[in-house]
Design a protein around this motif. Sequence first.
Motif, PDB file in Angstrom:
ATOM      1  N   LEU A  83      12.617  28.944   3.838  1.00 41.41           N
ATOM      2  CA  LEU A  83      13.344  29.025   2.622  1.00 41.41           C
ATOM      3  C   LEU A  83      12.682  29.247   1.028  1.00 41.41           C
ATOM      4  N   GLY A  84      11.189  28.873   1.329  1.00 38.74           N
ATOM      5  CA  GLY A  84      10.383  29.042   0.191  1.00 38.74           C
ATOM      6  C   GLY A  84      11.424  28.262  -1.078  1.00 38.74           C
ATOM      7  N   ASP A  85      11.325  28.905  -2.292  1.00 42.64           N
ATOM      8  CA  ASP A  85      11.907  28.217  -3.256  1.00 42.64           C
ATOM      9  C   ASP A  85      13.470  28.130  -3.219  1.00 42.64           C
ATOM     10  N   ASP A  86      14.207  28.587  -2.292  1.00 45.97           N
ATOM     11  CA  ASP A  86      15.491  28.816  -2.312  1.00 45.97           C
ATOM     12  C   ASP A  86      16.135  27.354  -1.850  1.00 45.97           C
ATOM     13  N   LEU A  87      17.297  26.974  -2.165  1.00 42.83           N
ATOM     14  CA  LEU A  87      17.969  25.756  -1.827  1.00 42.83           C
ATOM     15  C   LEU A  87      17.089  24.465  -1.822  1.00 42.83           C
ATOM     16  N   PRO A  88      16.608  24.311  -3.009  1.00 40.31           N
ATOM     17  CA  PRO A  88      15.397  22.959  -3.262  1.00 40.31           C
ATOM     18  C   PRO A  88      16.247  21.830  -2.544  1.00 40.31           C
ATOM     19  N   LEU A  89      17.544  21.532  -2.574  1.00 40.35           N
ATOM     20  CA  LEU A  89      18.003  20.394  -2.493  1.00 40.35           C
ATOM     21  C   LEU A  89      17.841  20.065  -0.713  1.00 40.35           C
ATOM     22  N   ILE A  90      17.817  21.133  -0.086  1.00 35.36           N
ATOM     23  CA  ILE A  90      17.570  20.729   1.678  1.00 35.36           C
ATOM     24  C   ILE A  90      16.233  20.051   1.874  1.00 35.36           C
ATOM     25  N   ALA A  91      16.354  18.973   2.313  1.00 38.06           N
ATOM     26  CA  ALA A  91      15.099  18.381   2.498  1.00 38.06           C
ATOM     27  C   ALA A  91      13.992  18.849   3.536  1.00 38.06           C
ATOM     28  N   ASP A  92      12.829  18.198   2.965  1.00 36.40           N
ATOM     29  CA  ASP A  92      11.613  18.999   3.878  1.00 36.40           C
ATOM     30  C   ASP A  92      11.615  18.615   5.484  1.00 36.40           C
ATOM     31  N   ASP A  93      12.219  17.869   5.883  1.00 34.60           N
ATOM     32  CA  ASP A  93      12.247  17.341   7.191  1.00 34.60           C
ATOM     33  C   ASP A  93      13.441  17.863   8.148  1.00 34.60           C
ATOM     34  N   VAL A  94      14.331  18.741   7.367  1.00 33.51           N
ATOM     35  CA  VAL A  94      15.603  19.135   8.115  1.00 33.51           C
ATOM     36  C   VAL A  94      15.079  20.496   8.958  1.00 33.51           C
ATOM     37  N   THR A  95      15.582  20.319  10.431  1.00 36.05           N
ATOM     38  CA  THR A  95      14.883  21.506  11.104  1.00 36.05           C
ATOM     39  C   THR A  95      16.069  22.384  11.898  1.00 36.05           C
ATOM     40  N   VAL A  96      15.678  23.328  12.390  1.00 39.07           N
ATOM     41  CA  VAL A  96      16.810  24.076  13.206  1.00 39.07           C
ATOM     42  C   VAL A  96      17.652  23.488  14.003  1.00 39.07           C
ATOM     43  N   GLU A  97      17.007  22.527  15.002  1.00 42.12           N
ATOM     44  CA  GLU A  97      17.877  21.643  15.744  1.00 42.12           C
ATOM     45  C   GLU A  97      18.741  20.695  14.780  1.00 42.12           C
ATOM     46  N   HIS A  98      18.294  20.322  13.700  1.00 41.91           N
ATOM     47  CA  HIS A  98      19.150  19.306  12.811  1.00 41.91           C
ATOM     48  C   HIS A  98      20.451  20.169  12.447  1.00 41.91           C
ATOM     49  N   LEU A  99      20.143  21.351  11.890  1.00 40.10           N
ATOM     50  CA  LEU A  99      21.225  22.312  11.593  1.00 40.10           C
ATOM     51  C   LEU A  99      22.123  22.705  12.785  1.00 40.10           C
ATOM     52  N   LEU A 100      21.610  22.859  14.006  1.00 42.46           N
ATOM     53  CA  LEU A 100      22.379  23.299  15.229  1.00 42.46           C
ATOM     54  C   LEU A 100      23.359  22.343  15.605  1.00 42.46           C
ATOM     55  N   THR A 101      23.132  21.020  15.515  1.00 44.84           N
ATOM     56  CA  THR A 101      23.467  19.905  15.794  1.00 44.84           C
ATOM     57  C   THR A 101      24.575  19.094  14.789  1.00 44.84           C
ATOM     58  N   ASP A 248      20.533  30.707  28.410  1.00 47.77           N
ATOM     59  CA  ASP A 248      20.756  29.730  27.300  1.00 47.77           C
ATOM     60  C   ASP A 248      21.667  28.743  27.496  1.00 47.77           C
ATOM     61  N   ALA A 249      22.538  28.783  28.508  1.00 46.17           N
ATOM     62  CA  ALA A 249      23.714  27.957  28.823  1.00 46.17           C
ATOM     63  C   ALA A 249      23.032  26.407  29.104  1.00 46.17           C
ATOM     64  N   GLU A 250      22.306  26.008  29.834  1.00 50.61           N
ATOM     65  CA  GLU A 250      21.646  24.928  29.976  1.00 50.61           C
ATOM     66  C   GLU A 250      21.558  24.127  28.693  1.00 50.61           C
ATOM     67  N   VAL A 251      20.631  24.765  27.812  1.00 46.72           N
ATOM     68  CA  VAL A 251      20.125  24.058  26.637  1.00 46.72           C
ATOM     69  C   VAL A 251      21.415  24.077  25.505  1.00 46.72           C
ATOM     70  N   ALA A 252      22.213  25.087  25.525  1.00 47.03           N
ATOM     71  CA  ALA A 252      23.184  25.247  24.468  1.00 47.03           C
ATOM     72  C   ALA A 252      24.492  24.230  24.623  1.00 47.03           C
ATOM     73  N   THR A 253      24.398  23.699  26.042  1.00 46.62           N
ATOM     74  CA  THR A 253      25.696  23.001  26.506  1.00 46.62           C
ATOM     75  C   THR A 253      25.219  21.647  26.829  1.00 46.62           C
ATOM     76  N   LYS A 254      24.000  21.173  26.739  1.00 51.49           N
ATOM     77  CA  LYS A 254      23.435  19.666  26.877  1.00 51.49           C
ATOM     78  C   LYS A 254      23.920  19.083  26.026  1.00 51.49           C
ATOM     79  N   PRO A 255      24.731  17.760  26.132  1.00 54.44           N
ATOM     80  CA  PRO A 255      25.170  16.839  25.187  1.00 54.44           C
ATOM     81  C   PRO A 255      24.103  16.471  24.335  1.00 54.44           C
ATOM     82  N   ARG A 256      24.261  16.519  23.074  1.00 55.40           N
ATOM     83  CA  ARG A 256      23.426  16.092  22.022  1.00 55.40           C
ATOM     84  C   ARG A 256      23.715  14.592  21.293  1.00 55.40           C
ATOM     85  N   HIS A 257      25.176  14.867  21.025  1.00 52.85           N
ATOM     86  CA  HIS A 257      25.848  13.863  20.196  1.00 52.85           C
ATOM     87  C   HIS A 257      27.199  13.524  20.694  1.00 52.85           C
TER      88      HIS A 257
END
Length: 320
Positions: A83-101, A248-257
């Motif tokens: 993101l660089g300087d865009d959307l500065p309120l998104i915390a430094d530790d937010v990951t792709v996995e967090h967004l997906l889930t 990708d079926a196994e990883v996409a449909t594995k229960p995370r939450h």
Amino acid sequence: MPLGDMDKIASETGFSGVVQVDRAGQVEFAKAYGLANRAYGVPNTVDTRFGIASGGKGFTALTVLSLIREGKLALDTTARSLLGDDLPLIADDVTVEHLLTHTSGIGDYLDEEGDWEADDYVIGAAHVLTTTEAFLPLLDGHPPKFKAGERFGYCNGGYVVLSLLAERASRQGYHDLVRSRVLGPAGLTRTDFLRSDELPGDAAVGYLEGGDRSNVFHLPVLANGDGGIHTTAGDMTKFWRALFAGEDAEVATKPRHHVPEESLRYGLGFWLHETDDTVILAGYDAGASFKSTHDPHTGTTTTVLSNTSPGAWPMARALM
């Protein structure tokens, strides 16, 4: 419930849309109801294309997973690294996995946990939202709701951020990424991103509750990562078959939450039945409602598409 009762429910509820049930690759039931365009009296057909609102998140998730397979992204890639300087309120530790889930905790431009109704005007200038970058002003300025990973909190904006990360990692536009990585390989020839202000004749106009006004001012003029792609019942059957035949079926449909308030579980872009292996995509927005489920053991797909906000739910409940 016998499939013959669909007609009764459709009549009682004024259902406008398509219902289709496939078992082991064979169409068991497929029927269209109501009008795709009320002004001109154009009926829906089983091949009519409908916007599926948040059902599109599954397409975004699979696009991201394909980039992960290629090493262009990783589940632990931080949003901030791209993101660089865009959307500065998104915390430094937010990951792709967090967004997906939906566990990123970022503030949401369309917060369904708040006082929100599908027919509300929530996005401002809908006509400018033709690219992912155009969403930046809409995504900006929303404080975090909780710390990354703390809990599940459904977040539409998080999936637009995923689109942005995918674009920057691949140097290709989101819409073309989905077309080349999901639609093309699955043979989804009737699925695409359609502008709401120039819908083709085979697409259903979305209607608000209580009248004949369309949803053209309610949704982005061109769908993005959090939903709105147009598809058909037949293409949804192809989609599920391609997903479970792919990598990708196994990883996409594995229960995370576990999401007890919905009596469901969540994977990566997909809802999951609370106790069995049925996988679900669903969407609800102004002039659109949709639910498609797939049982990977029996190969049974049930899909309900509607061009009204509440239309799909009585039919889906009866089927599912």
